[in-house]
Design a protein around this motif. Sequence first.
Motif, PDB file in Angstrom:
ATOM      1  N   ALA A 293       5.023   3.466  -4.139  1.00 19.98           N
ATOM      2  CA  ALA A 293       4.126   3.798  -3.027  1.00 19.98           C
ATOM      3  C   ALA A 293       4.897   4.570  -1.961  1.00 19.98           C
ATOM      4  CB  ALA A 293       3.539   2.519  -2.430  1.00 19.98           C
ATOM      5  N   PRO A 294       4.185   5.312  -1.100  1.00 22.23           N
ATOM      6  CA  PRO A 294       4.856   6.009   0.007  1.00 22.23           C
ATOM      7  C   PRO A 294       5.506   5.024   0.972  1.00 22.23           C
ATOM      8  CG  PRO A 294       2.654   6.883  -0.369  1.00 22.23           C
ATOM      9  CD  PRO A 294       2.760   5.631  -1.182  1.00 22.23           C
ATOM     10  N   LEU A 295       6.543   5.498   1.626  1.00 23.63           N
ATOM     11  CA  LEU A 295       7.332   4.673   2.544  1.00 23.63           C
ATOM     12  C   LEU A 295       7.121   5.169   3.979  1.00 23.63           C
ATOM     13  CD1 LEU A 295       9.636   2.419   2.511  1.00 23.63           C
ATOM     14  CD2 LEU A 295      11.239   4.329   2.634  1.00 23.63           C
ATOM     15  N   ILE A 329      -2.100   2.343   9.809  1.00 27.52           N
ATOM     16  CA  ILE A 329      -0.700   2.280   9.356  1.00 27.52           C
ATOM     17  C   ILE A 329       0.209   1.865  10.507  1.00 27.52           C
ATOM     18  CG2 ILE A 329       1.234   3.643   8.480  1.00 27.52           C
ATOM     19  CD1 ILE A 329      -0.776   5.321   6.928  1.00 27.52           C
ATOM     20  N   TYR A 330      -0.015   2.432  11.701  1.00 30.64           N
ATOM     21  CA  TYR A 330       0.831   2.105  12.861  1.00 30.64           C
ATOM     22  C   TYR A 330       0.774   0.608  13.171  1.00 30.64           C
ATOM     23  CZ  TYR A 330       2.714   1.956  17.582  1.00 30.64           C
ATOM     24  OH  TYR A 330       3.457   1.648  18.694  1.00 30.64           O
ATOM     25  N   LYS A 331      -0.408  -0.005  13.098  1.00 30.86           N
ATOM     26  CA  LYS A 331      -0.578  -1.398  13.511  1.00 30.86           C
ATOM     27  C   LYS A 331      -0.235  -2.407  12.415  1.00 30.86           C
ATOM     28  CE  LYS A 331      -4.199  -0.266  16.876  1.00 30.86           C
ATOM     29  NZ  LYS A 331      -5.630  -0.414  17.263  1.00 30.86           N
ATOM     30  N   THR A 332      -0.267  -2.011  11.155  1.00 28.26           N
ATOM     31  CA  THR A 332      -0.110  -2.994  10.072  1.00 28.26           C
ATOM     32  C   THR A 332       1.143  -2.833   9.220  1.00 28.26           C
ATOM     33  OG1 THR A 332      -1.443  -1.633   8.553  1.00 28.26           O
ATOM     34  CG2 THR A 332      -2.607  -3.273   9.899  1.00 28.26           C
ATOM     35  N   ILE A 339       3.550   1.454   1.811  1.00 26.86           N
ATOM     36  CA  ILE A 339       2.126   1.409   2.117  1.00 26.86           C
ATOM     37  C   ILE A 339       1.459   0.334   1.255  1.00 26.86           C
ATOM     38  CG2 ILE A 339      -0.050   2.700   1.943  1.00 26.86           C
ATOM     39  CD1 ILE A 339       1.654   3.562   4.255  1.00 26.86           C
ATOM     40  N   PRO A 340       0.647  -0.555   1.826  1.00 23.10           N
ATOM     41  CA  PRO A 340      -0.015  -1.601   1.019  1.00 23.10           C
ATOM     42  C   PRO A 340      -1.086  -1.014   0.102  1.00 23.10           C
ATOM     43  CG  PRO A 340      -0.812  -1.659   3.288  1.00 23.10           C
ATOM     44  CD  PRO A 340       0.317  -0.674   3.260  1.00 23.10           C
ATOM     45  N   GLY A 341      -1.492  -1.812  -0.883  1.00 20.75           N
ATOM     46  CA  GLY A 341      -2.421  -1.333  -1.914  1.00 20.75           C
ATOM     47  C   GLY A 341      -3.761  -0.893  -1.385  1.00 20.75           C
ATOM     48  N   TYR A 344      -3.763   2.816  -0.528  1.00 19.01           N
ATOM     49  CA  TYR A 344      -3.299   3.790  -1.525  1.00 19.01           C
ATOM     50  C   TYR A 344      -4.220   5.018  -1.599  1.00 19.01           C
ATOM     51  CZ  TYR A 344       0.338   0.818  -3.615  1.00 19.01           C
ATOM     52  OH  TYR A 344       1.441   0.095  -3.850  1.00 19.01           O
ATOM     53  N   GLU A 345      -5.501   4.756  -1.689  1.00 16.64           N
ATOM     54  CA  GLU A 345      -6.447   5.843  -1.922  1.00 16.64           C
ATOM     55  C   GLU A 345      -6.451   6.839  -0.766  1.00 16.64           C
ATOM     56  OE1 GLU A 345     -11.190   6.553  -2.972  1.00 16.64           O
ATOM     57  OE2 GLU A 345     -10.346   4.516  -2.859  1.00 16.64           O
TER      58      GLU A 345
END
Length: 361
Positions: A293-295, A329-332, A339-341, A344-345
């Motif tokens: 997954a992306p970092l 993404i910033y908050k979680t 990146i969580p599952g 992904y999309e």
Amino acid sequence: MLRYFDLQLFSEEKTEQPTSKKMQDSREKGQIPQSKDLNGAVSLLAVFMAFSFFSNYYVENLIGYYQFAMNLTVDTASLFSSNGINKFMSETIFFILKMSLPLLLVALVSGLLLSYIQVGFIFTTETIKPKLEKINPLKGLKNMFSTRSLVEMLKSVSKAVLLLYVAISYIAGHMRELLITQELELGPIVLVMWSLIYGVVIRCAILLFVIAVFDFAYKRWKNNKDLMMSKQEIKEEYKQSEGDPQLKSKIKEKQRTLAMSRMMQEVPKADVIITNPTHFAVALKYDASIGDAPLVTAKGQDLIAQNIKRIASENNVPIVENKPLAQTIYKTVDIGSFIPGDLYEAVAEVLAYVYSLKKKN
């Protein structure tokens, strides 16, 4: 005009109770409140209680030794022979040991037990370390005529007077028993004398115990008073134990600066910057060799977000506006995390768009 100032307002008054650290430091230095009179009173009381409990044992040994000595003096020729002297010395030493060892053991155990009750178990060499001030004659004279020495002298004189009064009063009340001992044999005389001695010692020991209890309470109060601290001392102690708050703040600020610098160094290596567009910015990098997954390599809000976008523009890193994705993404997701599952999309669509732009270019 003359003005008057209360100089006590500028003094560091010791109004605060001592901290646990100061009390522990004082304890490690051997500065522990304890009453030697209490040890002496309890030891004396314990010894004479033991002596009274085993009185038959001591009376029999005393009478036996007396008879041995009398029989030995009848035959003066054998007394001064080598065998007579050896026998007399061995019997005398054995008699002293039988009489003294049990009482010494009781005194030792009671003294150690009471010391443990007063101060607990502690081992320190501070009190026996050589100090130059101990051999300073001026310091010695000052201590001799100090208020503390005067108080100790008055206490000693008062105790001696009270003990003398108790002993004389008791003996005076039993003078009749002393007078009739002239008509008694050795055994009854010993019992009468022991009864008088026991009565005097028990009363003196009880008096000493009562005095020692008050003395111990006073010493604990005095020790606590001597350890009292000012507010400034408490602050200094906190700085020494926990660290200077200003220094800790500077260290944290330096750590944040270094972390920020390292994060900004990762921005040029990112594949895409996702923005809010004004409040949030998140840098993503995808490398199949380190993860599926992306970092998240950098993220920031407001001014930091603007700096991330500036560095990205200077290094030709694509910037994509996606408000909900940037905020999520910033908050979680933390920096350095994948990146969580559930994202992904959305992230894949952004990366696909970025890769398609790169192919066209």
